[in-house]
Scaffold this active site. Structure first.
Site, PDB file in Angstrom:
ATOM      1  N   HIS A  95       0.826  -1.214   0.000  1.00  0.00           N
ATOM      2  CA  HIS A  95       0.000   0.000   0.000  1.00  0.00           C
ATOM      3  C   HIS A  95       0.852   1.251   0.000  1.00  0.00           C
ATOM      4  O   HIS A  95       2.017   1.241   0.362  1.00  0.00           O
ATOM      5  CB  HIS A  95      -0.960   0.012   1.207  1.00  0.00           C
ATOM      6  CG  HIS A  95      -0.325   0.452   2.486  1.00  0.00           C
ATOM      7  ND1 HIS A  95      -0.269   1.774   2.871  1.00  0.00           N
ATOM      8  CD2 HIS A  95       0.285  -0.244   3.465  1.00  0.00           C
ATOM      9  CE1 HIS A  95       0.346   1.866   4.045  1.00  0.00           C
ATOM     10  NE2 HIS A  95       0.694   0.651   4.423  1.00  0.00           N
ATOM     11  N   CYS A  96       0.237   2.341  -0.431  1.00  0.00           N
ATOM     12  CA  CYS A  96       0.770   3.681  -0.260  1.00  0.00           C
ATOM     13  C   CYS A  96      -0.413   4.505   0.262  1.00  0.00           C
ATOM     14  O   CYS A  96      -1.360   3.925   0.801  1.00  0.00           O
ATOM     15  CB  CYS A  96       1.375   4.225  -1.554  1.00  0.00           C
ATOM     16  SG  CYS A  96       0.295   4.183  -3.006  1.00  0.00           S
ATOM     17  N   ASN A  97      -0.398   5.793   0.122  1.00  0.00           N
ATOM     18  CA  ASN A  97      -1.520   6.575   0.665  1.00  0.00           C
ATOM     19  C   ASN A  97      -2.833   6.269  -0.043  1.00  0.00           C
ATOM     20  O   ASN A  97      -3.838   5.973   0.588  1.00  0.00           O
ATOM     21  CB  ASN A  97      -1.225   8.081   0.593  1.00  0.00           C
ATOM     22  CG  ASN A  97      -0.166   8.496   1.590  1.00  0.00           C
ATOM     23  OD1 ASN A  97       0.013   7.840   2.612  1.00  0.00           O
ATOM     24  ND2 ASN A  97       0.556   9.546   1.291  1.00  0.00           N
TER      25      ASN A  97
END
Length: 180
Positions: A95-97
């Protein structure tokens, strides 16, 4: 893979049997992590939001979503980790933001390296389960360079557009959206 309504609502997409992609909110939802039997979380943000537990290993890749960020420095490390977790019957969530650029880029790398598919095929596969993916132009350049390293050629090229350099597949997507 077909996404269930539950996965879409969770902001989670299943890329392969043991690889998932999401935004930061889904990655920090203990119920989602438990429901999908996630055993490793790879966080591609500057923020440390989780720590490893007995149930979930946590890997932090500290990069910004900037075209100048050297995400390729982590390509092999992340792809190898995803593969190792899968071989151990675990499941990895990257994941990232927003689950759009950094994390999507890392999933594309994994598919190219371990599934032996082209960058173009990897993009189609990930986009089919998470339509909002859109790596930034710098990450595309790094992906193209990585594909050349792996395969000796590239299936995606950067082109000039009114908004700057973009991968040629974005030009096709734009054409598809224009009225006839």
């Amino acid at each position: 893979m077909h996404q269930s309504g539950e996965q879409r609502l969770a902001g989670l997409c299943q890329v392969t049997e043991h690889l998932f992609l999401s935004n930061g909110r889904a990655a920090n939802d203990k119920a989602v992590i438990s429901r999908f039997n996630i055993t490793c979380i790879i966080n591609a943000t500057q923020n440390i939001t989780n720590t490893s537990t007995a149930e979930v290993e946590y890997v932090h890749i500290p990069v910004t979503d900037s075209p100048s960020s050297p995400l390729s420095d982590f390509f092999d490390e992340v792809a190898d980790k995803i593969q190792l977790v899968g071989e151990q019957c675990g499941r990895t969530l990257v994941h990232c933001n927003a689950g759009v650029s950094r994390s999507a880029t890392l999933c594309l790398v994994y598919l190219m390296k371990y599934h032996g598919i082209t960058l173009l095929e990897a993009h189609k596969k990930v986009k089919s389960c998470r339509p909002i993916i859109r790596p930034n132009s710098g990450f595309w350049k790094q992906l193209i360079q990585y594909e050349r390293k792996l395969r000796g050629c590239a299936t995606v090229t950067m082109i000039t557009s009114p908004v700057g350099e973009i991968p040629d597949i974005y030009e096709e997507e734009t054409k598809d959206m224009l009225p006839l």
